[in-house]
Write a protein that holds these residues in place. Structure first.
Motif, PDB file in Angstrom:
ATOM      1  N   ASP A 101      -3.100  -3.579   6.568  1.00 47.80           N
ATOM      2  CA  ASP A 101      -4.108  -4.187   5.693  1.00 47.80           C
ATOM      3  C   ASP A 101      -3.842  -3.975   4.213  1.00 47.80           C
ATOM      4  N   ALA A 102      -3.017  -3.002   3.874  1.00 46.97           N
ATOM      5  CA  ALA A 102      -2.729  -2.720   2.466  1.00 46.97           C
ATOM      6  C   ALA A 102      -1.652  -3.688   1.982  1.00 46.97           C
ATOM      7  N   THR A 103      -2.076  -4.814   1.475  1.00 49.34           N
ATOM      8  CA  THR A 103      -1.154  -5.858   1.034  1.00 49.34           C
ATOM      9  C   THR A 103      -0.451  -5.446  -0.263  1.00 49.34           C
ATOM     10  N   PRO A 104       0.630  -6.100  -0.619  1.00 48.42           N
ATOM     11  CA  PRO A 104       1.253  -5.811  -1.910  1.00 48.42           C
ATOM     12  C   PRO A 104       0.294  -5.940  -3.086  1.00 48.42           C
ATOM     13  N   GLU A 105      -0.646  -6.866  -2.994  1.00 48.13           N
ATOM     14  CA  GLU A 105      -1.632  -7.026  -4.064  1.00 48.13           C
ATOM     15  C   GLU A 105      -2.524  -5.799  -4.172  1.00 48.13           C
ATOM     16  N   VAL A 106      -2.901  -5.220  -3.026  1.00 48.28           N
ATOM     17  CA  VAL A 106      -3.702  -3.993  -3.031  1.00 48.28           C
ATOM     18  C   VAL A 106      -2.885  -2.839  -3.609  1.00 48.28           C
ATOM     19  N   TRP A 107      -1.630  -2.755  -3.226  1.00 44.80           N
ATOM     20  CA  TRP A 107      -0.756  -1.712  -3.784  1.00 44.80           C
ATOM     21  C   TRP A 107      -0.697  -1.825  -5.307  1.00 44.80           C
ATOM     22  N   ALA A 108      -0.506  -3.039  -5.801  1.00 43.44           N
ATOM     23  CA  ALA A 108      -0.384  -3.231  -7.250  1.00 43.44           C
ATOM     24  C   ALA A 108      -1.676  -2.876  -7.969  1.00 43.44           C
ATOM     25  N   ARG A 109      -2.804  -3.288  -7.405  1.00 45.17           N
ATOM     26  CA  ARG A 109      -4.089  -2.985  -8.035  1.00 45.17           C
ATOM     27  C   ARG A 109      -4.363  -1.483  -8.026  1.00 45.17           C
ATOM     28  N   THR A 110      -4.052  -0.824  -6.917  1.00 36.86           N
ATOM     29  CA  THR A 110      -4.274   0.618  -6.828  1.00 36.86           C
ATOM     30  C   THR A 110      -3.404   1.370  -7.827  1.00 36.86           C
ATOM     31  N   TYR A 111      -2.164   0.929  -7.989  1.00 41.15           N
ATOM     32  CA  TYR A 111      -1.271   1.569  -8.964  1.00 41.15           C
ATOM     33  C   TYR A 111      -1.792   1.364 -10.387  1.00 41.15           C
ATOM     34  N   GLU A 112      -2.303   0.180 -10.660  1.00 37.96           N
ATOM     35  CA  GLU A 112      -2.861  -0.110 -11.984  1.00 37.96           C
ATOM     36  C   GLU A 112      -4.032   0.816 -12.298  1.00 37.96           C
TER      37      GLU A 112
END
Length: 266
Positions: A101-112
């Motif tokens: 469920d942790a999409t690349p978009e979620v990864w990017a937002r979490t890193y931000e």
């Protein structure tokens, strides 16, 4: 012990609730003037008012640190009352997600939110600390950055990044009078965790009362040597130590406050 924080000013990001609130409250009780940060002005103002009612000094700074404009606004508000001596990068968040469920978009937002937001504040505040020859930068990390679980992998990775950048910053600040360190909590009983345990505990057979559920969760879910979850004020105490002159010889360190959750000699 006098932590000698009188006359210092501290910005604690994400301090309108939870762990950040406890850190801001503790630093104020030790004599520092604190800047309470959040995205909701009402919540931040309530924390600042409580600090002032207890005899402390507190201002507020409102803004979303996941954007350059928000970070600019927070830095300007924090500096309007004088130089910042202590930066505690606590703000962040995560979603309970699986690898699927942790999409690349979620990864990017979490890193931000969890990493770049802290970098923004470092870049806006640390140069002046360096010029003045004194400062403290403290990242709030976590044991999952060292000993990750399969769940919420995007969050685990951002904690590892926080730990890594703190050491890199310490190397950059050699001889400047400014230190960079990490406080690494274990599972902490903030309101959100308390609500989560109350929701899932009975279904997992952990009991019905908060005490029963905490003891069972500490044994099964986040096993540690103490047999309970940590309290926000226990993390805040570690931050307060690193924020003062007694910690001048501590550089690039990770101070684990996790009840022995991490099974490592490092």
């Amino acid at each position: 012990m006098d932590l000698q924080l009188n006359g210092r000013r501290a910005l604690v990001t994400g301090s309108s609730a939870g762990l950040g609130e406890a850190i801001a409250t503790t630093l104020a009780a030790e004599g520092a003037a604190v800047v309470v940060h959040g995205r909701d002005e009402g919540r931040a103002a309530a924390v600042a008012s409580a600090i002032r009612a207890a005899g402390g000094r507190a201002d507020i700074a409102i803004g979303d640190l996941a954007t350059d404009a928000g970070a600019d606004a927070v830095a300007a508000a924090a500096l309007s009352g004088g130089p910042i001596d202590i930066l505690v990068n606590n703000a962040g968040g995560y979603d309970h997600l699986s690898w699927a469920d942790a999409t690349p978009e979620v990864w990017a937002r979490t890193y931000e939110v969890n990493v770049i937001a802290g970098v923004r504040m470092i870049q806006r505040l640390v140069p002046e600390m360096r010029r003045r020859g004194w400062g403290r930068v403290i990242q709030i990390g976590g044991g999952l950055g060292i000993q990750p679980m399969s769940a919420h992998p995007q969050y685990n990775a951002t904690l590892a990044a926080r730990h890594n950048l703190a050491v890199s910053l310490a190397r950059e600040l050699v001889g400047s009078g400014v230190t960079s360190n990490v406080v690494s909590p274990g599972a902490i009983m903030v309101d959100a965790v308390r609500a989560l345990l109350a929701d899932i505990g009975p279904g997992r057979g952990w009991g019905e009362s908060p005490e029963e559920i905490e003891a069972a969760a500490a044994a099964e879910w986040v096993p540690n040597d103490v047999g309970r979850f940590g309290r926000p004020e226990e993390i805040a105490g570690a931050v307060a130590y690193l924020a003062g002159p007694h910690a001048a010889y501590v550089s690039g360190a990770m101070l684990r406050v996790d009840g022995g959750t991490i099974r490592s000699v490092h």
